[in-house]
Motif scaffolding. Structure first.
Motif, short mmCIF file in Angstrom:
data_model
loop_
_atom_site.label_atom_id
_atom_site.label_comp_id
_atom_site.label_asym_id
_atom_site.label_seq_id
_atom_site.Cartn_x
_atom_site.Cartn_y
_atom_site.Cartn_z
N ASP A 26 8.50 -10.12 -2.92
CA ASP A 26 9.75 -10.55 -3.55
C ASP A 26 9.80 -10.28 -5.05
O ASP A 26 10.65 -10.78 -5.75
N LYS A 27 8.84 -9.47 -5.53
CA LYS A 27 8.87 -9.11 -6.96
C LYS A 27 9.62 -7.78 -7.11
O LYS A 27 9.29 -6.82 -6.40
N PRO A 28 10.60 -7.70 -8.01
CA PRO A 28 11.32 -6.43 -8.14
C PRO A 28 10.38 -5.28 -8.53
O PRO A 28 9.44 -5.49 -9.30
N VAL A 29 10.64 -4.10 -8.00
CA VAL A 29 9.80 -2.94 -8.30
C VAL A 29 10.50 -2.10 -9.37
O VAL A 29 11.71 -1.89 -9.30
N GLU A 30 9.73 -1.63 -10.33
CA GLU A 30 10.32 -0.80 -11.38
C GLU A 30 10.16 0.68 -11.06
O GLU A 30 9.30 1.05 -10.26
N GLN A 31 10.96 1.48 -11.74
CA GLN A 31 10.80 2.94 -11.59
C GLN A 31 9.64 3.43 -12.44
O GLN A 31 9.43 2.93 -13.54
N SER A 32 8.93 4.40 -11.91
CA SER A 32 7.89 5.05 -12.72
C SER A 32 8.56 6.22 -13.45
O SER A 32 9.42 6.90 -12.88
N HIS A 33 8.16 6.45 -14.69
CA HIS A 33 8.78 7.55 -15.43
C HIS A 33 8.01 8.85 -15.29
O HIS A 33 8.19 9.79 -16.06
N PRO A 82 8.87 4.82 -7.27
CA PRO A 82 8.60 3.45 -7.72
C PRO A 82 7.24 3.37 -8.41
O PRO A 82 6.35 4.18 -8.13
N LYS A 83 7.08 2.36 -9.29
CA LYS A 83 5.79 2.17 -9.97
C LYS A 83 4.72 1.73 -8.98
O LYS A 83 3.54 2.00 -9.14
N SER A 84 5.15 0.96 -7.97
CA SER A 84 4.18 0.54 -6.94
C SER A 84 4.92 0.48 -5.61
O SER A 84 6.16 0.43 -5.58
N ASP A 85 4.13 0.48 -4.54
CA ASP A 85 4.75 0.42 -3.21
C ASP A 85 5.10 -1.03 -2.90
O ASP A 85 4.63 -1.96 -3.56
N VAL A 86 5.93 -1.24 -1.88
CA VAL A 86 6.39 -2.59 -1.59
C VAL A 86 6.33 -2.81 -0.07
O VAL A 86 6.63 -1.91 0.70
N LEU A 87 5.90 -4.02 0.32
CA LEU A 87 5.78 -4.29 1.76
C LEU A 87 7.13 -4.65 2.36
O LEU A 87 7.91 -5.38 1.75
#
Ligand code: HEM
Length: 497
Positions: free
Chosen positions: A468-475, A485-490
């Motif tokens: 439930d934590k928002p994921v940021e974009q990686s530049h 995305p900066k990290s993967d999400v379940l």
């Protein structure tokens, strides 16, 4: 060409570093001449503003725009890049190919990234290969979309529809796996080997490894400095030897035509043929995978968006007398898929937020770009860039541009196509696929593929995000593609009961 460079990649001893530094200082002390746009070099010779840009690309460009206006030149890793940010001037950049060349820029990248040498200086080969793009449009596109629908059905029936209970997975890994198999099979053909799954997973792993190093290659860093990237690239090129191509059945017309043309220019066993195929193979995945990820992510984060998309799909299924229970294969025409305005809006909104490819041209001769306030003088050897995120995040065009709004591109139940700046209608308000000669030839295919996959996923599955934590974009892709995305999400999915 050197644009984006990370310091940790350099291993130089101190003595040579200081001489190199002095040499660089002498070489890059360019200053502004009358008529040239403002020049922003920063205090660091050679590297200039590259790290400030990489830290927060959009904020960096917006700050400079506020201070210097719509055109300015920035020093990035030894290259001077002039940004043109006024959308009414974009055509000036894309409509002067003699002075502002895409080919010179692209040929250099192709040589460095994919080891394709013959394109430089060979106008005819470039021209012939361009002709193949006709097979990504019109009637050929219909055939491709039909093949893709079969491939999607196969992947869903053989794998995903087995999830009768919740299956928890990482979203980016999931999107990579699904998009990889479908794109590869539709465009390059079905692998006819007993150990197909093993080969696929090797190819996918190599693609991921290569893709992670892409930005360094695009920045001009020698491949020899990038660990085992050279051998990974070689392995991938070898997948496209004549012998291995014979193991693929039902290749697309697009792929076949490219192979036929390449065989006219190269000996049949020349590995550079495979290097050309690697280029398109990479292009067909590198943006589509993160775009599918973000579209799914936004749908999962925005229940109102998911509800709107599901609702219009339900209405389409009802109006065409189709029931979800009657097997996986749901029939819809291209027009019917196009009529799903919320689905299309979700895809456009995703690309508006995440597509960071720039439209870059190499200045072939000193050139005066006629801009609104007079002339913008460009120097031979520099680069000119249109930076789409500045347009896509302009609050005068898109209200609250940092927000995901699933219905931003819908008006009165139809696709919204009118957007304004300074009271004038914009002909280009969203440009994730580039513009002019460099416009992505796979854009129609890409949008259908993403829409078709979203259609299938939201129709057949219950889907829930777990993290439930928002994921940021990686530049990590800035200037060169859609941000991952900066990290993967379940998330978890199960077949609707
Ligand atoms: C969301 C998905 C996609 C996005 C956002 C996208 C975007 C782009 C952009 C911005 C360019 C121009 C790059 C430049 O100026 O250097 C490009 C080029 C290209 N794209 Fe795509 N693309 C996507 C999907 C695809 C797909 C699915 C294919 C294959 C069917 C494809 C094939 C290509 C090729 C071959 C080029 C190089 C064209 C040339 O210069 O000859 N792309 N893409």
């Amino acid at each position: 060409m050197a644009i984006l460079i990370k310091p940790k990649l350099f291993e130089v001893n101190f003595k040579s570093l200081s001489s190199l530094f002095m040499l660089i200082v002498c070489l890059v002390q360019m200053s502004m001449r009358p008529g040239e746009p403002p020049l922003i070099k920063g205090w660091l010779p050679y590297f200039g503003q590259i790290w400030n840009f990489q830290k927060a690309p959009l904020a960096f460009i917006k700050t400079l725009q506020k201070k210097h206006g719509d055109s300015f030149t920035v020093l990035f890793g030894g290259k001077y890049v002039t940004f043109i940010l006024d959308p009414f001037q974009f055509q000036l950049v894309t409509k002067n190919p003699k002075q502002l060349s895409f080919k010179t820029y692209k040929d250099k990248l192709s040589r460095h990234i994919f080891s394709i040498k013959m394109l430089s200086g060979n106008q005819k080969l470039s021209h012939d290969l361009q002709l193949c793009y006709q097979h990504l449009q019109g009637k050929s596109l219909d055939v491709l979309i039909e093949t893709m629908a079969q491939d999607i059905t196969h992947v869903f029936e053989s794998k995903l529809l087995k999830a009768r209970n919740w299956d928890t997975v990482h979203l980016l890994t999931f999107c990579t796996s699904v998009m990889f198999e479908i794109s590869f099979t539709t465009l390059h053909g079905k692998l006819l080997v007993a150990d197909r799954e093993k080969l696929f997973s090797e190819l996918r792993d190599n693609y991921i490894k290569f893709d992670e190093k892409f930005i360094y290659l695009a920045s001009g860093i020698p491949i020899e400095l990038l660990g085992d990237t050279k051998s990974t690239r070689k392995k991938m090129i070898n997948n496209f030897t004549k012998e291995n191509l014979a193991k693929m059945q039902r290749q697309s017309k697009f792929f076949q035509m490219r192979q036929d043309i390449l065989e006219q220019y190269y000996e049949p066993d020349d590995l550079e043929i495979g290097a050309h195929h690697l280029g398109v193979f990479w292009a067909s995945l590198a943006n589509s995978i993160p775009a599918l990820f973000w579209a799914m992510y936004y749908l999962l984060w925005h229940p109102e968006a998911m509800a709107a998309v599901r609702d219009e799909i339900d209405r389409l299924l009802q109006s065409t007398g189709q029931k979800k229970e009657s097997g996986f294969f749901i029939n819809f025409t291209r027009e019917q898929l196009d009529s799903l305005v919320y689905l299309e809006s979700v895809v456009l909104e995703t690309l508006r937020l995440c597509a960071f490819s720039s439209i870059i041209r190499s200045v072939e001769e000193d050139f005066a770009l006629p801009v609104e306030y007079g002339q913008c003088l460009l120097r031979k050897g520099d680069l000119v860039a249109i930076f789409p995120p500045a347009l896509h995040n302009d609050p005068e065009i898109f209200e609250d541009p940092q927000e995901f709004r699933y219905d931003r591109f819908v008006e009165d139940g139809k696709k919204k196509t009118t957007f304004f700046k300074r009271g004038k209608k914009l002909s280009h308000y969203i440009i994730p696929f580039g513009s002019g000669t460099s416009k992505c030839p796979g854009r129609y295919f890409a949008v259908y593929e993403i829409k078709h996959l979203l259609f299938a996923l939201v129709t057949y599955f219950d889907l829930e995000i777990i993290d439930d934590k928002p994921v940021e974009q990686s530049h990590s892709r800035v200037l060169f593609g859609t941000h991952p995305p900066k990290s993967d999400v379940l998330f978890r999915y199960k077949v609707k009961s």
